[in-house]
Design an enzyme around this catalytic site. Structure first.
Site, PDB file in Angstrom:
ATOM      1  N   ARG A   1      45.080  40.462  44.250  1.00  0.00           N
ATOM      2  CA  ARG A   1      43.918  41.189  43.719  1.00  0.00           C
ATOM      3  C   ARG A   1      43.072  41.667  44.894  1.00  0.00           C
ATOM      4  O   ARG A   1      42.643  40.850  45.729  1.00  0.00           O
ATOM      5  CB  ARG A   1      43.036  40.278  42.853  1.00  0.00           C
ATOM      6  CG  ARG A   1      43.764  39.557  41.729  1.00  0.00           C
ATOM      7  CD  ARG A   1      43.761  40.329  40.431  1.00  0.00           C
ATOM      8  NE  ARG A   1      44.636  39.659  39.470  1.00  0.00           N
ATOM      9  CZ  ARG A   1      44.207  39.079  38.359  1.00  0.00           C
ATOM     10  NH1 ARG A   1      42.918  39.073  38.060  1.00  0.00           N
ATOM     11  NH2 ARG A   1      45.077  38.512  37.533  1.00  0.00           N
TER      12      ARG A   1
ATOM     13  N   GLU B   1      40.104  41.993  45.716  1.00  0.00           N
ATOM     14  CA  GLU B   1      38.748  41.577  45.341  1.00  0.00           C
ATOM     15  C   GLU B   1      37.801  42.003  46.449  1.00  0.00           C
ATOM     16  O   GLU B   1      37.948  41.572  47.581  1.00  0.00           O
ATOM     17  CB  GLU B   1      38.672  40.047  45.183  1.00  0.00           C
ATOM     18  CG  GLU B   1      39.554  39.477  44.098  1.00  0.00           C
ATOM     19  CD  GLU B   1      38.972  39.678  42.702  1.00  0.00           C
ATOM     20  OE1 GLU B   1      37.864  40.230  42.596  1.00  0.00           O
ATOM     21  OE2 GLU B   1      39.651  39.296  41.737  1.00  0.00           O
TER      22      GLU B   1
ATOM     23  N   ARG C   1      35.156  31.631  44.907  1.00  0.00           N
ATOM     24  CA  ARG C   1      36.236  31.489  43.914  1.00  0.00           C
ATOM     25  C   ARG C   1      37.274  32.602  43.938  1.00  0.00           C
ATOM     26  O   ARG C   1      38.189  32.608  43.130  1.00  0.00           O
ATOM     27  CB  ARG C   1      35.646  31.347  42.524  1.00  0.00           C
ATOM     28  CG  ARG C   1      34.832  32.532  42.099  1.00  0.00           C
ATOM     29  CD  ARG C   1      33.806  32.067  41.128  1.00  0.00           C
ATOM     30  NE  ARG C   1      33.649  32.908  39.970  1.00  0.00           N
ATOM     31  CZ  ARG C   1      33.533  32.431  38.726  1.00  0.00           C
ATOM     32  NH1 ARG C   1      33.671  31.161  38.481  1.00  0.00           N
ATOM     33  NH2 ARG C   1      33.298  33.222  37.744  1.00  0.00           N
ATOM     34  N   HIS C   2      37.108  33.558  44.830  1.00  0.00           N
ATOM     35  CA  HIS C   2      38.060  34.662  44.894  1.00  0.00           C
ATOM     36  C   HIS C   2      38.825  34.676  46.206  1.00  0.00           C
ATOM     37  O   HIS C   2      38.235  34.607  47.277  1.00  0.00           O
ATOM     38  CB  HIS C   2      37.335  36.006  44.752  1.00  0.00           C
ATOM     39  CG  HIS C   2      36.825  36.258  43.380  1.00  0.00           C
ATOM     40  ND1 HIS C   2      35.497  36.157  43.056  1.00  0.00           N
ATOM     41  CD2 HIS C   2      37.474  36.596  42.243  1.00  0.00           C
ATOM     42  CE1 HIS C   2      35.339  36.428  41.765  1.00  0.00           C
ATOM     43  NE2 HIS C   2      36.525  36.685  41.239  1.00  0.00           N
TER      44      HIS C   2
ATOM     45  N   GLU D   1      35.946  29.403  35.485  1.00  0.00           N
ATOM     46  CA  GLU D   1      37.172  29.812  34.791  1.00  0.00           C
ATOM     47  C   GLU D   1      38.384  29.497  35.671  1.00  0.00           C
ATOM     48  O   GLU D   1      38.414  29.849  36.844  1.00  0.00           O
ATOM     49  CB  GLU D   1      37.109  31.319  34.530  1.00  0.00           C
ATOM     50  CG  GLU D   1      38.361  31.870  33.898  1.00  0.00           C
ATOM     51  CD  GLU D   1      38.562  33.360  34.187  1.00  0.00           C
ATOM     52  OE1 GLU D   1      37.579  34.121  34.128  1.00  0.00           O
ATOM     53  OE2 GLU D   1      39.709  33.728  34.488  1.00  0.00           O
TER      54      GLU D   1
ATOM     55  N   SER E   1      42.971  32.276  31.818  1.00  0.00           N
ATOM     56  CA  SER E   1      42.681  33.031  30.596  1.00  0.00           C
ATOM     57  C   SER E   1      43.981  33.343  29.883  1.00  0.00           C
ATOM     58  O   SER E   1      45.067  33.281  30.460  1.00  0.00           O
ATOM     59  CB  SER E   1      41.860  34.282  30.882  1.00  0.00           C
ATOM     60  OG  SER E   1      42.439  35.027  31.882  1.00  0.00           O
TER      61      SER E   1
ATOM     62  N   ARG F   1      42.551  27.589  41.957  1.00  0.00           N
ATOM     63  CA  ARG F   1      41.283  27.180  41.331  1.00  0.00           C
ATOM     64  C   ARG F   1      41.429  25.864  40.569  1.00  0.00           C
ATOM     65  O   ARG F   1      40.483  25.064  40.518  1.00  0.00           O
ATOM     66  CB  ARG F   1      40.816  28.251  40.338  1.00  0.00           C
ATOM     67  CG  ARG F   1      40.211  29.439  41.010  1.00  0.00           C
ATOM     68  CD  ARG F   1      39.493  30.263  39.967  1.00  0.00           C
ATOM     69  NE  ARG F   1      39.109  31.553  40.490  1.00  0.00           N
ATOM     70  CZ  ARG F   1      38.577  32.516  39.752  1.00  0.00           C
ATOM     71  NH1 ARG F   1      38.392  32.330  38.463  1.00  0.00           N
ATOM     72  NH2 ARG F   1      38.230  33.671  40.297  1.00  0.00           N
TER      73      ARG F   1
HETATM   74  P1  AMO Z   1      43.043  36.695  34.742  1.00  0.00           P
HETATM   75  O1  AMO Z   1      42.823  38.007  35.417  1.00  0.00           O
HETATM   76  O2  AMO Z   1      41.862  36.076  34.059  1.00  0.00           O
HETATM   77  O3  AMO Z   1      44.161  36.821  33.622  1.00  0.00           O
HETATM   78  O4  AMO Z   1      43.633  35.680  35.791  1.00  0.00           O
HETATM   79  C1  AMO Z   1      44.104  34.430  35.377  1.00  0.00           C
HETATM   80  C2  AMO Z   1      43.640  33.348  36.337  1.00  0.00           C
HETATM   81  O5  AMO Z   1      44.057  33.657  37.659  1.00  0.00           O
HETATM   82  C3  AMO Z   1      43.121  33.186  38.583  1.00  0.00           C
HETATM   83  N1  AMO Z   1      42.594  34.279  39.396  1.00  0.00           N
HETATM   84  C4  AMO Z   1      42.193  34.142  40.672  1.00  0.00           C
HETATM   85  N2  AMO Z   1      42.151  33.075  41.489  1.00  0.00           N
HETATM   86  C5  AMO Z   1      41.687  33.245  42.736  1.00  0.00           C
HETATM   87  N3  AMO Z   1      41.281  34.430  43.233  1.00  0.00           N
HETATM   88  C6  AMO Z   1      41.300  35.539  42.457  1.00  0.00           C
HETATM   89  N4  AMO Z   1      40.905  36.702  42.968  1.00  0.00           N
HETATM   90  C7  AMO Z   1      41.771  35.412  41.112  1.00  0.00           C
HETATM   91  N5  AMO Z   1      41.936  36.282  40.085  1.00  0.00           N
HETATM   92  C8  AMO Z   1      42.431  35.561  39.049  1.00  0.00           C
HETATM   93  C9  AMO Z   1      41.991  32.545  37.802  1.00  0.00           C
HETATM   94  C10 AMO Z   1      42.136  33.212  36.468  1.00  0.00           C
HETATM   95  O6  AMO Z   1      41.605  32.443  35.421  1.00  0.00           O
HETATM   96  N6  AMO Z   1      47.383  38.195  32.742  1.00  0.00           N
HETATM   97  C11 AMO Z   1      46.193  37.389  32.509  1.00  0.00           C
HETATM   98  C12 AMO Z   1      46.521  36.009  32.020  1.00  0.00           C
HETATM   99  C13 AMO Z   1      47.119  35.994  30.633  1.00  0.00           C
HETATM  100  O7  AMO Z   1      46.456  36.486  29.699  1.00  0.00           O
HETATM  101  O8  AMO Z   1      48.233  35.467  30.481  1.00  0.00           O
HETATM  102  C14 AMO Z   1      45.398  37.334  33.805  1.00  0.00           C
HETATM  103  O9  AMO Z   1      45.854  37.646  34.872  1.00  0.00           O
HETATM  104  O10 AMO Z   1      42.258  31.164  37.730  1.00  0.00           O
END
Ligand code: AMO
Length: 436
Positions: free
Chosen positions: A213, A215, A221-222, A359, A362, A410
């Site tokens: 990502r 970000e 947390r990212h 979180e 999801s 996380r």
């Molecule tokens: P989502 O975008 O909420 O859902 O991502 C799911 C989980 O991935 C982790 N996460 C991250 N951890 C660290 N850094 C980041 N930048 C980051 N982005 C996401 C989090 C988050 O809760 N496809 C859906 C899931 C689904 O519906 O099956 C998805 O990607 O822990």
């Protein structure tokens, strides 16, 4: 040749001549006697050098060698009530295998507070600290436990591509790459593929793999590359079926870590990872809104709970003894196109799993009806032509299904109460960090 020993087995070898190998953690010279602390993967071994009884060049080598050098030392194991292992080694030979340069980029045992960035810059040295290594040993066990749980529950382990023509989680965080002159993107999640598989008869799948990502925010947390544990399965009736599956899996992992990682937990000052005896509560988004509003955060109906909102809900749940809880029925506007809408309401069949105010996952029930999926894509401003291959899988017989994605980084961060997700990643990638 003497047999090899290490800190794990040397305690039972009193009277034997053995060879031990490791890093010179510390040297103390007290005049007539010197001590070298040798560290290996588990613990430290004391090498005792009574000056008069040790051959002078051996004494000189072992007492002068720089800290963190790698050495091999042969000697006699003697019982000792002065050491943690109950034995010490009286050396008769040694080899300096790899001498450490000075000064060290980072101390291993010095009790000084070093900035996380400094530590991450010399991560190889940082990882020589048992408390840093323990995190990754626990993470390794968590990964093994995920595989165990998923396989035992009929999920098929899959690997989906990480270089793709389209993303699933919104354009803002896509990493673009040059794919032989054509634009491509690093996978943000396996979402499209795990759903396509639902039409094949591989109707329970999981994957543990990297997700990317872009970000643009620098938060605790990212990271830009994380490890996603994804699950997807058919024949669900409601999103609660997915929540129940995650809860079982998460409980299995935490129980397994408590049973198998006692040593690492102890290093981290923990007796056990706590989990509620009662089921993880399922709060609705609307209930959470009321909780945060009562705590003084003025969020409008439909707004993202955000970091602050999540934290307030976390505090509220902590008071009730729940580190882990679901937040469900999010507004459909807040959720991606693949989530099913709750007809006649502004909500959706979606959820997050939160851990101590953050979180970690999801998921939800997916829209498996072709026409409705198409309509949802259009509502979200997406061009269905960009998702032709994904959509094809919905045209020719797609069962109802749902799934989840958990960020392992996380999950570990929150499980071990680490202050930053980067502490749970060996070599984190973020806005400012592309190395080491
Ligand atoms: P989502 O975008 O909420 O859902 O991502 C799911 C989980 O991935 C982790 N996460 C991250 N951890 C660290 N850094 C980041 N930048 C980051 N982005 C996401 C989090 C988050 O809760 N496809 C859906 C899931 C689904 O519906 O099956 C998805 O990607 O822990």
């Amino acid at each position: 040749m003497a047999k090899y020993a290490d800190s794990g087995n040397i305690s039972s070898m009193a009277g034997e001549t053995v060879t031990v190998r490791g890093w010179v953690q510390d040297t103390r010279n007290l005049g007539g006697i010197s001590f070298v602390t040798l560290r290996d993967r588990n613990s430290t071994i004391q090498i005792t050098l009574p000056k008069k009884k040790i051959e002078p060049t051996l004494f000189e080598t072992l007492t002068k060698v720089s800290r963190e050098s790698v050495v091999s030392v042969t000697g006699e194991v003697k019982e000792s009530n002065q050491t943690a292992l109950g034995v010490e080694l009286i050396p008769s030979a040694c080899e300096v295998i790899s001498e450490a340069a000075t000064p060290l980029p980072l101390g291993v045992v010095d009790k000084v507070n070093v900035e996380m960035d400094t530590r991450l810059n010399s991560r190889f040295m940082d990882l020589r600290k048992p408390e840093v290594r323990a995190v990754f040993e626990i993470r390794s066990m968590a990964t093994a436990l995920i595989h165990e749980y998923m396989i035992a529950n009929g999920f098929v382990n899959v690997a989906t591509p990480k270089i793709n023509a389209a993303g699933a989680e919104g354009g803002a965080t896509l990493f673009k790459v040059d794919y032989f002159g054509k634009p491509a993107f690093l996978a943000q999640s396996p979402q499209l593929f795990k759903q396509m598989l639902m039409s094949t008869g591989l109707d329970r799948v999981y994957e543990i793999g990297p997700a990317f990502r872009a970000e643009h925010s620098n938060t605790t947390r990212h990271v830009t590359e994380f490890t996603s544990w994804d699950g997807e399965f058919c024949w669900i009736e409601k999103e609660e079926d997915v929540m129940d599956e995650i809860e079982k899996a998460v409980r299995y992992i935490i129980k397994g870590i408590n049973e198998r990682c006692a040593r690492q937990l102890q290093i981290l000052g923990k007796e056990a990872i706590e989990v509620s005896a009662e089921p993880f509560p399922k709060l609705t988004y609307s209930e959470c809104l009321k909780i945060v509003q009562a705590k003084g955060l003025n969020l409008a109906d439909g707004a993202d709970l955000g970091t602050d909102g999540e934290k307030l809900v976390g505090d509220y749940m902590a008071e009730k003894g729940f580190p882990l809880y679901f937040i469900c029925e999010y507004p459909e506007e807040e959720k991606p196109f693949y989530i099913m809408e709750k007809d006649g309401t502004p909500y959706s069949f979606s959820f997050d799993l939160d851990y101590k105010g953050q979180e970690i996952s999801s998921g939800g029930q997916r829209e498996h009806r072709y026409d409705r999926l198409l309509a949802r894509m259009e509502k979200k401003g997406l061009n269905p032509d960009d998702f032709e291959d994904y959509l094809a899988a919905f045209k020719f017989g797609m069962p109802p299904h749902g799934g989840f994605g958990i960020g392992i980084d996380r999950f570990i961060e929150k499980m071990l109460d680490l202050p930053n997700v980067r502490e749970a990643v060996l070599f984190p990638r973020d806005l400012n960090r592309l190395y080491p």
